[in-house]
Design a protein around this motif. Sequence first.
Motif, PDB file in Angstrom:
ATOM      1  N   MET A   1     -24.387  42.693  48.032  1.00 43.01           N
ATOM      2  CA  MET A   1     -23.751  43.728  48.056  1.00 43.01           C
ATOM      3  C   MET A   1     -23.667  43.159  49.793  1.00 43.01           C
ATOM      4  SD  MET A   1     -23.630  47.194  46.346  1.00 43.01           S
ATOM      5  CE  MET A   1     -22.358  48.115  46.417  1.00 43.01           C
ATOM      6  N   SER A   2     -23.512  42.313  50.335  1.00 41.13           N
ATOM      7  CA  SER A   2     -23.554  41.758  51.493  1.00 41.13           C
ATOM      8  C   SER A   2     -22.571  40.904  52.354  1.00 41.13           C
ATOM      9  CB  SER A   2     -25.346  41.311  52.188  1.00 41.13           C
ATOM     10  OG  SER A   2     -25.513  40.269  51.368  1.00 41.13           O
ATOM     11  N   VAL A   3     -22.602  39.753  52.009  1.00 43.91           N
ATOM     12  CA  VAL A   3     -21.208  38.957  52.351  1.00 43.91           C
ATOM     13  C   VAL A   3     -20.257  39.913  52.176  1.00 43.91           C
ATOM     14  CG1 VAL A   3     -20.114  36.740  51.631  1.00 43.91           C
ATOM     15  CG2 VAL A   3     -22.697  37.456  50.898  1.00 43.91           C
ATOM     16  N   ALA A   4     -19.976  39.569  53.631  1.00 42.65           N
ATOM     17  CA  ALA A   4     -18.637  40.350  53.833  1.00 42.65           C
ATOM     18  C   ALA A   4     -17.054  40.013  53.940  1.00 42.65           C
ATOM     19  CB  ALA A   4     -18.565  40.622  55.384  1.00 42.65           C
ATOM     20  N   ASP A   5     -16.690  39.244  52.818  1.00 47.54           N
ATOM     21  CA  ASP A   5     -15.506  39.679  52.272  1.00 47.54           C
ATOM     22  C   ASP A   5     -15.676  40.493  50.935  1.00 47.54           C
ATOM     23  OD1 ASP A   5     -17.619  37.932  50.040  1.00 47.54           O
ATOM     24  OD2 ASP A   5     -16.534  36.480  50.150  1.00 47.54           O
ATOM     25  N   THR A   6     -14.071  40.441  50.198  1.00 48.99           N
ATOM     26  CA  THR A   6     -13.998  40.829  49.001  1.00 48.99           C
ATOM     27  C   THR A   6     -14.346  40.784  47.997  1.00 48.99           C
ATOM     28  OG1 THR A   6     -12.286  41.004  49.166  1.00 48.99           O
ATOM     29  CG2 THR A   6     -12.024  42.542  50.406  1.00 48.99           C
ATOM     30  N   ASP A   7     -14.807  41.120  46.234  1.00 42.16           N
ATOM     31  CA  ASP A   7     -14.710  40.421  45.532  1.00 42.16           C
ATOM     32  C   ASP A   7     -12.943  40.603  44.709  1.00 42.16           C
ATOM     33  OD1 ASP A   7     -17.453  40.127  45.626  1.00 42.16           O
ATOM     34  OD2 ASP A   7     -18.342  41.672  44.392  1.00 42.16           O
ATOM     35  N   PHE A   8     -12.233  40.499  44.851  1.00 42.51           N
ATOM     36  CA  PHE A   8     -11.125  40.392  45.039  1.00 42.51           C
ATOM     37  C   PHE A   8      -9.842  39.319  44.724  1.00 42.51           C
ATOM     38  CE2 PHE A   8     -11.306  44.982  47.174  1.00 42.51           C
ATOM     39  CZ  PHE A   8     -11.267  45.254  45.956  1.00 42.51           C
ATOM     40  N   ILE A   9      -9.342  38.761  43.941  1.00 40.10           N
ATOM     41  CA  ILE A   9      -8.490  38.266  44.167  1.00 40.10           C
ATOM     42  C   ILE A   9      -7.114  37.811  44.994  1.00 40.10           C
ATOM     43  CG2 ILE A   9      -6.968  36.839  42.361  1.00 40.10           C
ATOM     44  CD1 ILE A   9      -7.976  37.791  39.810  1.00 40.10           C
ATOM     45  N   SER A  10      -7.261  36.728  45.860  1.00 37.36           N
ATOM     46  CA  SER A  10      -5.785  36.586  47.214  1.00 37.36           C
ATOM     47  C   SER A  10      -4.625  37.286  46.053  1.00 37.36           C
ATOM     48  CB  SER A  10      -6.038  35.562  47.458  1.00 37.36           C
ATOM     49  OG  SER A  10      -7.348  35.480  48.199  1.00 37.36           O
ATOM     50  N   PRO A  11      -3.880  37.621  46.823  1.00 34.94           N
ATOM     51  CA  PRO A  11      -2.619  37.678  46.338  1.00 34.94           C
ATOM     52  C   PRO A  11      -2.261  36.884  45.424  1.00 34.94           C
ATOM     53  CG  PRO A  11      -2.869  38.204  48.610  1.00 34.94           C
ATOM     54  CD  PRO A  11      -3.838  37.319  48.345  1.00 34.94           C
ATOM     55  N   ARG A  12      -1.434  36.460  44.423  1.00 29.07           N
ATOM     56  CA  ARG A  12      -0.967  35.610  44.085  1.00 29.07           C
ATOM     57  C   ARG A  12       0.052  35.013  44.227  1.00 29.07           C
ATOM     58  NH1 ARG A  12       0.956  40.828  41.233  1.00 29.07           N
ATOM     59  NH2 ARG A  12      -0.620  40.451  39.888  1.00 29.07           N
ATOM     60  N   GLU A  13       0.933  35.261  45.347  1.00 30.42           N
ATOM     61  CA  GLU A  13       1.517  34.471  46.462  1.00 30.42           C
ATOM     62  C   GLU A  13       1.076  33.298  46.757  1.00 30.42           C
ATOM     63  OE1 GLU A  13       3.722  38.438  46.019  1.00 30.42           O
ATOM     64  OE2 GLU A  13       1.861  37.561  46.471  1.00 30.42           O
ATOM     65  N   VAL A  14      -0.077  33.491  47.154  1.00 30.32           N
ATOM     66  CA  VAL A  14      -0.923  32.820  47.939  1.00 30.32           C
ATOM     67  C   VAL A  14      -1.727  31.688  47.196  1.00 30.32           C
ATOM     68  CG1 VAL A  14      -3.641  32.481  49.119  1.00 30.32           C
ATOM     69  CG2 VAL A  14      -2.261  34.321  49.846  1.00 30.32           C
ATOM     70  N   THR A  15      -1.743  32.109  45.726  1.00 34.30           N
ATOM     71  CA  THR A  15      -2.460  31.109  45.063  1.00 34.30           C
ATOM     72  C   THR A  15      -1.078  29.973  44.695  1.00 34.30           C
ATOM     73  OG1 THR A  15      -4.140  32.997  44.241  1.00 34.30           O
ATOM     74  CG2 THR A  15      -3.219  30.711  42.740  1.00 34.30           C
ATOM     75  N   ALA A  16       0.408  30.830  43.700  1.00 33.15           N
ATOM     76  CA  ALA A  16       1.519  29.856  44.196  1.00 33.15           C
ATOM     77  C   ALA A  16       1.991  29.585  44.786  1.00 33.15           C
ATOM     78  CB  ALA A  16       2.933  31.251  43.614  1.00 33.15           C
ATOM     79  N   THR A  17       1.526  29.195  45.986  1.00 35.15           N
ATOM     80  CA  THR A  17       2.023  28.449  47.105  1.00 35.15           C
ATOM     81  C   THR A  17       1.007  26.999  47.067  1.00 35.15           C
ATOM     82  OG1 THR A  17       3.117  30.564  48.238  1.00 35.15           O
ATOM     83  CG2 THR A  17       1.939  28.476  49.739  1.00 35.15           C
ATOM     84  N   LEU A  18      -0.496  27.287  47.054  1.00 30.76           N
ATOM     85  CA  LEU A  18      -1.326  26.534  46.954  1.00 30.76           C
ATOM     86  C   LEU A  18      -1.168  25.900  45.970  1.00 30.76           C
ATOM     87  CD1 LEU A  18      -4.209  28.381  48.415  1.00 30.76           C
ATOM     88  CD2 LEU A  18      -2.737  27.020  49.422  1.00 30.76           C
ATOM     89  N   ARG A  19      -0.877  26.603  44.582  1.00 32.54           N
ATOM     90  CA  ARG A  19      -0.975  25.448  43.044  1.00 32.54           C
ATOM     91  C   ARG A  19       0.658  24.971  43.237  1.00 32.54           C
ATOM     92  NH1 ARG A  19      -0.739  29.246  40.193  1.00 32.54           N
ATOM     93  NH2 ARG A  19      -3.361  29.131  39.127  1.00 32.54           N
TER      94      ARG A  19
END
Length: 357
Positions: A1-19
């Motif tokens: 619980m130290s690294v300062a990013d989230t443990d959440f999946i990024s927006p699905r639109e980002v994934t769709a765009t990169l895919r």
Amino acid sequence: MSVADTDFISPREVTATLREIIDGGEFGYCSYPEDHREVFAAWQKKQHHWELDPDNVVITNGLLSSLVLMLEAVSAPGDGVIIFTPVYQNFFDVISGVSRVPVCCDLNCDANNHWSVDIPTYRALCEKADTRAVVICNPHNPVGRAWGAEELRAIVRIAQANNLIVFSDEIHADFVHDLPFKPTIKVAEDTQGIMTLTSGGKIFNIGGLFGSYVMTEDDRLKTIMQQSLKKLHWDQDTFSAWGSYSAYKHGYQYRDEVVSYVRQMQTKLVDALNRMPFPVKAALPEATYLLWADFRGTGWSQDEIERFLVEDAGLGFNRGDSFGDCGAGFSRINCAVPESRIDEAIRRLETAFGNRY
């Protein structure tokens, strides 16, 4: 619980765009979104009521890289750069890495763990002949302050009176809770000599794309940034550009859901810490997805706190003194994690304290 990013999946639109880009199978020179600056400015207007002129936005790579380029351009080796400690650890490395000197202005902390700027000390540091710049963390990592308009105006006003450049790192802007975020440029009485740096890395969990934005109404600073990037032939890559663009274009609901969830996790952990019959306390932060927990009541040194957390409790929090000497006795906790991890952290901490006492 130290690294300062989230443990959440990024927006699905980002994934769709990169895919879509990957499925196209062609990775030649990048074609950029034509309305990228307009989409980013629209986000600032909707989220923070900031009428940001798209022409005042420079799209860059990593936020810290942009800060490095600007510090090299507006200061000289040996010059001082003021930071408000305890603060994000990498500011020390960035400033030292370009042979400038980190000048620590320790924040004041009251009995309720509310942190504020020590204005007399800050003014004295600004008046030193070899001080050239100020770096604000707005909102502040790790103490969780969302600086108020008058606080920001005072910081800027004193810097401008001494011909210092103000850099405002606003990467946690979209994690302000229960009150509106105050962009430094928006609230400043005079916007000259101010540059804001931000990114979707925190709110959208796309830090690995290394896309960021620099904003200023100072034409000289904007030209310096543009020329520095041009000199290095440094453009965003395809994934950074389109990933960040998609996040800011489609990420409104995502942002609301993430911030709401994080607040629940922070509240749960704060309540648990303050209920423990052991010397640890915490207060809900005004901003960020972090928690700044106070272990000073244990009477332990930072090394003893670290050994207790890691060896006794099996918890990976950040050492408070890594953010500056005045952070000693505290620990930074990332609350942007699954609820099961919050529950497990509480259980481990209760068990470790119980065994110790």
